[in-house]
Design a protein around this motif. Structure first.
Motif: not given
Length: 396
Positions: A112-114, A47-51, A235-236
């Motif tokens: 974690r996410f870029a 989801s965008p919120a995870e960026i 890892e992710t």
């Protein structure tokens, strides 16, 4: 003292998106970024919120009057509000500079996410002004009056190479013809037409000299376009639906003035390739399955064959004339069509090269797909061999 070999980044590409390159109906950067931002996030299956952060590559320098583009993506992905987003610029290597920003962010364990995005809107700018803008990637104190603009800079490189190693017009035409043939299979390419060697070799009304010895077919295209990637830590990535890992990511900068270097040797690219292959644990470039390289001009691809170690110095012509770099050759180069056929929207170019390499490695490149695509190399260059980036990718 030799530079220490840095460890490969513990990062993976887990999603991507790519717009068509060419003359876009999108009126501005905002529209181009909107085409790829959310699409890359959705492709990653998150989801965008995870960026956690964004990295935006835009050369600008007069192609847009929007000189502060980092938050433009919020118009199309408002969920990124209050996330850190930074604009990167490093001439024609702007896209890969943004990728390196994301790699550093992940290595620092700040998230974690870029999301990495690159875009350029070039075709709305008048031709004469385009040449002037591109000269901003040269050393203006001594190079701004070179006839032919940035094409003239590379024409001077070609002239010097010809003087040292003989007329290479056949090799330049073969590079152009190869890349145009490859571009037919790329659905995002700006010029999907197999022009053939004879057309690329001959001066004609449709293929005039731009800056002798370079003709129109020796020069990359003025383009609009965008591309995006989602990166995460190793890892992710193990939990993701697909992942392409970095075995190497190297940047090497050289002097800006071409007079300060032996410009026919591309020493910066040579050093970048050496460090990247060392970082990846590879003996030489032929350990790769394929390469996407920065053919802003055909003379650049020719010298890059030598810089990557595919041929000895002065023998780059052999690689293309003997078919080594063809789609079915020992080391396919620019199966995407390269900048020559695909187009060169500056801020998007480096990211596009990583997207297309990731597609090859995951077997999702469609008509471009190579039968053997285990490990791929990418060379993205800013200026005349000034900002030099090499990535080595493999499927995780």
């Amino acid at each position: 003292m030799p530079e220490p070999t840095m460890a490969a980044p513990e990062a993976c590409i887990v999603g991507w998106a790519h717009s068509p390159f060419g003359k876009s109906e999108e009126p501005d950067l905002e529209g181009l970024l909107a085409r790829v931002g959310r699409a890359a996030i959705e492709d990653a299956g998150i989801s965008p919120a995870e960026i956690d952060a964004g990295f935006v590559g835009v050369f600008g320098e007069g192609f847009t009057n929007q000189g502060f583009p980092s938050s433009l993506v919020l118009q199309s992905v408002p969920e990124l509000r209050f996330k850190p987003i930074t604009r990167f610029e490093n001439a024609c290597a702007t896209g890969t500079a943004a990728i390196h920003g994301a790699l550093d962010f992940l290595a620092a364990k700040r998230g974690r996410f870029a999301l990495v995005l690159g875009a350029e809107k070039m075709t709305a700018t008048p031709g004469a002004q385009i040449g002037e803008i591109l000269l901003n990637a040269s050393y203006r104190k001594t190079e701004q009056d070179i006839q032919g603009g940035f094409a003239g800079v590379f024409a001077r490189i070609a002239e010097s190479y010809f003087q040292r190693h003989g007329d290479q017009s056949d090799a330049l035409a073969a590079i152009a013809a190869k890349n145009h043939k490859n571009g037919v299979d790329n659905p995002w390419a700006q010029m999907r037409k197999d022009l053939g060697f004879a057309f690329c070799r001959a001066e004609s009304e449709k293929n005039p000299f731009v800056a002798p010895p370079l003709k129109r077919t020796d020069c990359s295209l003025v383009s609009d376009g965008a591309a995006a990637l989602v990166l995460t830590d190793a890892e992710t990535a193990r939990t993701m639906q697909k992942a392409v890992r970095f075995r190497a990511a190297v940047q090497v900068n050289d002097f800006l003035p071409i007079a300060s270097r032996d410009i026919t040797r591309f020493e910066g690219p040579r050093e970048a390739w050496k460090r990247a292959l060392d970082q990846a644990g590879l003996k030489d470039v032929t350990d790769l399955s394929f390469v996407e390289t920065h053919d802003c001009f055909t003379i650049a691809e020719l010298i890059e064959y030598e810089a990557m170690g595919l041929t000895p110095e002065g023998q780059g012509a052999r690689a293309v004339l003997e078919g080594w770099t063809a789609a079915d050759g020992r080391l396919p180069v620019n199966r995407s069509g390269g900048l020559k056929s695909k187009g060169h929207p500056i801020g998007a170019t480096g990211i596009s090269m990583h997207v297309l390499t990731a597609m090859q490695l995951t077997g999702t490149a469609g008509a471009m797909q190579l039968p053997k695509a285990d490990i791929g190399g990418i060379f993205n260059m800013g200026g005349a061999a000034v900002a030099n980036y090499v990535s080595v990718l493999e499927r995780a």
